[in-house]
Design a protein around this motif. Structure first.
Motif, PDB file in Angstrom:
ATOM      1  N   ARG A  61       0.848  -1.216   0.000  1.00 32.06           N
ATOM      2  CA  ARG A  61       0.000   0.000   0.000  1.00 32.06           C
ATOM      3  C   ARG A  61       0.870   1.246   0.000  1.00 32.06           C
ATOM      4  O   ARG A  61       0.598   2.209  -0.717  1.00 32.06           O
ATOM      5  CB  ARG A  61      -0.932   0.009   1.212  1.00 32.06           C
ATOM      6  N   ARG A  62       1.925   1.243   0.815  1.00 35.25           N
ATOM      7  CA  ARG A  62       2.816   2.410   0.873  1.00 35.25           C
ATOM      8  C   ARG A  62       3.490   2.649  -0.473  1.00 35.25           C
ATOM      9  O   ARG A  62       3.642   3.789  -0.900  1.00 35.25           O
ATOM     10  CB  ARG A  62       3.874   2.217   1.953  1.00 35.25           C
ATOM     11  N   LEU A  63       3.912   1.574  -1.119  1.00 34.48           N
ATOM     12  CA  LEU A  63       4.592   1.721  -2.408  1.00 34.48           C
ATOM     13  C   LEU A  63       3.656   2.184  -3.508  1.00 34.48           C
ATOM     14  O   LEU A  63       4.089   2.817  -4.470  1.00 34.48           O
ATOM     15  CB  LEU A  63       5.263   0.400  -2.810  1.00 34.48           C
ATOM     16  N   SER A  64       2.364   1.896  -3.376  1.00 30.82           N
ATOM     17  CA  SER A  64       1.413   2.329  -4.403  1.00 30.82           C
ATOM     18  C   SER A  64       0.927   3.759  -4.156  1.00 30.82           C
ATOM     19  O   SER A  64       0.229   4.322  -4.988  1.00 30.82           O
ATOM     20  CB  SER A  64       0.228   1.364  -4.472  1.00 30.82           C
ATOM     21  N   ALA A  65       1.295   4.350  -3.027  1.00 33.06           N
ATOM     22  CA  ALA A  65       0.887   5.720  -2.705  1.00 33.06           C
ATOM     23  C   ALA A  65       1.571   6.696  -3.666  1.00 33.06           C
ATOM     24  O   ALA A  65       2.637   6.423  -4.205  1.00 33.06           O
ATOM     25  CB  ALA A  65       1.263   6.053  -1.265  1.00 33.06           C
ATOM     26  N   THR A  66       0.966   7.848  -3.843  1.00 33.74           N
ATOM     27  CA  THR A  66       1.549   8.853  -4.740  1.00 33.74           C
ATOM     28  C   THR A  66       2.724   9.543  -4.064  1.00 33.74           C
ATOM     29  O   THR A  66       2.885   9.499  -2.844  1.00 33.74           O
ATOM     30  CB  THR A  66       0.493   9.911  -5.117  1.00 33.74           C
ATOM     31  N   VAL A  67       3.515  10.218  -4.863  1.00 29.49           N
ATOM     32  CA  VAL A  67       4.697  10.932  -4.355  1.00 29.49           C
ATOM     33  C   VAL A  67       4.279  12.016  -3.363  1.00 29.49           C
ATOM     34  O   VAL A  67       4.999  12.323  -2.424  1.00 29.49           O
ATOM     35  CB  VAL A  67       5.494  11.545  -5.531  1.00 29.49           C
ATOM     36  N   GLN A  68       3.091  12.569  -3.533  1.00 30.12           N
ATOM     37  CA  GLN A  68       2.614  13.626  -2.641  1.00 30.12           C
ATOM     38  C   GLN A  68       2.482  13.147  -1.197  1.00 30.12           C
ATOM     39  O   GLN A  68       2.487  13.948  -0.278  1.00 30.12           O
ATOM     40  CB  GLN A  68       1.263  14.154  -3.129  1.00 30.12           C
ATOM     41  N   ASP A  69       2.368  11.840  -1.010  1.00 28.96           N
ATOM     42  CA  ASP A  69       2.236  11.298   0.341  1.00 28.96           C
ATOM     43  C   ASP A  69       3.550  11.324   1.104  1.00 28.96           C
ATOM     44  O   ASP A  69       3.587  11.025   2.289  1.00 28.96           O
ATOM     45  CB  ASP A  69       1.698   9.867   0.293  1.00 28.96           C
ATOM     46  N   ARG A  70       4.642  11.654   0.431  1.00 32.56           N
ATOM     47  CA  ARG A  70       5.974  11.749   1.058  1.00 32.56           C
ATOM     48  C   ARG A  70       6.369  10.476   1.786  1.00 32.56           C
ATOM     49  O   ARG A  70       6.917  10.507   2.889  1.00 32.56           O
ATOM     50  CB  ARG A  70       6.043  12.939   2.002  1.00 32.56           C
TER      51      ARG A  70
END
Length: 136
Positions: A102-111
């Motif tokens: 889930r963390r890896l699929s998050a967008t770059v904006q999620d830092r």
């Protein structure tokens, strides 16, 4: 059959110390097979299962980074952490894998720290592989 001493050591304790016939590990350069009389070397390890053959049996251990040093008739694996199959909580490892995915699929904006998430995913997958192999 010829053997060599294998010691797997973490900062907390000695995980494994026995005579073995062979060892397979994944170094940063790729898969390595170690047999008695192997030439001396030191190399960093990836997060991956290691496979030990001893007394006609195969054992798999989850190793989470570190270094391997081959010294003639003794091999020392200095690991950040290492887990025997019976020490692995499979449900917890599956949950950790899902969190990391889930963390890896998050967008770059999620830092999100992607490197940290990638390592968490590698550790979880390694634990699942080792735990599953012990039940075969």
């Amino acid at each position: 059959m010829s053997t060599f001493l294998l010691e797997i050591v973490t900062p907390e304790h000695v995980v494994f110390s026995r005579q073995v016939e062979s060892l397979s590990v994944r170094g940063v350069e790729g898969e390595l097979g170690i047999l008695p009389g192997h030439i001396p070397f030191v190399t960093p390890l990836q997060v991956a299962p290691i496979v030990i053959k001893s007394e006609g049996k195969t054992q798999t251990i989850a190793v989470h980074g570190g270094f391997i040093e081959v010294q003639g008739e003794k091999t020392i694996l200095l690991a950040e952490s290492a887990e025997l199959p019976e020490e692995i909580d499979l449900e917890r490892a599956i949950a950790a894998r899902e969190r990391a995915e889930r963390r890896l699929s998050a967008t770059v904006q999620d830092r999100i720290d992607h490197r940290r998430a990638e390592l968490a995913l590698q550790r979880a997958v390694t634990r699942i592989k080792v735990s599953s192999r012990s039940k075969e």
